[in-house]
Write a protein that holds these residues in place. Structure first.
Motif, PDB file in Angstrom:
ATOM      1  N   ALA A  12       0.830  -1.206   0.000  1.00  0.00           N
ATOM      2  CA  ALA A  12       0.000   0.000   0.000  1.00  0.00           C
ATOM      3  C   ALA A  12       0.867   1.259   0.000  1.00  0.00           C
ATOM      4  O   ALA A  12       0.554   2.235  -0.701  1.00  0.00           O
ATOM      5  CB  ALA A  12      -0.930  -0.005   1.213  1.00  0.00           C
ATOM      6  N   LEU A  24      -5.261   3.889  -3.979  1.00  0.00           N
ATOM      7  CA  LEU A  24      -5.218   2.983  -2.830  1.00  0.00           C
ATOM      8  C   LEU A  24      -6.570   2.297  -2.636  1.00  0.00           C
ATOM      9  O   LEU A  24      -7.513   2.880  -2.095  1.00  0.00           O
ATOM     10  CB  LEU A  24      -4.829   3.742  -1.562  1.00  0.00           C
ATOM     11  N   VAL A  29      -3.997  -3.172  -3.565  1.00  0.00           N
ATOM     12  CA  VAL A  29      -3.042  -3.644  -2.561  1.00  0.00           C
ATOM     13  C   VAL A  29      -2.821  -5.148  -2.716  1.00  0.00           C
ATOM     14  O   VAL A  29      -1.679  -5.626  -2.684  1.00  0.00           O
ATOM     15  CB  VAL A  29      -3.514  -3.279  -1.137  1.00  0.00           C
TER      16      VAL A  29
END
Length: 185
Positions: A12, A24, A29
């Protein structure tokens, strides 16, 4: 070896530094960490929970990096300290650019989300203690004030260089000037 949770948070941080805050997502991620879809969501149920955990992981990594620097960087005079800080800036803007961009992304997010400030402030305070200790060791006049001035200068310089890259010729000289200033200035 980082835990699975740390692997996700490090991925991240990489996303923040390479693509910005909007990129994000749990899915991004998972992909960046090379883990199955849903892995990040298992640990962090919401994007807000993910962001809070990222800030905490970043602050932990930042403190650890400075502990490592403190263990190896032992300047004996202001010139050597200025050299070490210049090398730090060059590394932060070069090989560690992604982490540096992530750092400022998190700082800006903390400006509008107070719940993110505490871990970053704690990390910043630890770094200021390190800088003041080094300044005290090399015999400067007002280590706490000078540490704040030097670190604020470096933060501003790095942020400016990230947005508007240019020559870095005068960093060391400018840092030395901050050490030389009279504490009453």
């Amino acid at each position: 070896m980082p835990s699975r949770q740390e692997l996700l948070l490090d991925a991240a941080i990489g996303i923040l530094g390479d693509q910005g805050l909007r990129a994000l997502t749990h899915r991004a991620v998972d992909a960046a960490a090379g883990l199955p879809a849903g892995s990040a969501a298992n640990y962090f149920k919401t994007r807000d929970a993910l962001l809070v955990a990222v800030v905490e992981r970043f602050a932990d990594r930042d403190r650890e990096a400075w502990r490592t620097i403190a263990a190896f960087v032992r300047p004996v005079n202001p010139c050597e300290l200025a050299e070490a800080l210049t090398a730090y800036v060059q590394r932060a803007l070069g090989p560690e650019r992604t982490v540096t961009v992530a750092r400022y992304t998190l700082f800006l997010e903390a400006a509008v989300r107070p719940e993110l400030r505490e871990p970053l402030a704690t990390s910043a305070a630890a770094i200021r203690v390190w800088a003041a200790d080094r300044l005290r060791e090399v015999g400067t006049g007002d280590p706490e004030r000078q540490a704040a001035a030097v670190l604020d200068y470096l933060d501003g310089l790095m942020l400016h260089q990230l947005a508007f890259p240019g020559p870095l010729d005068d960093i060391e000289r400018n840092v030395r000037r901050l050490f030389d200033r009279d504490p009453g200035d």
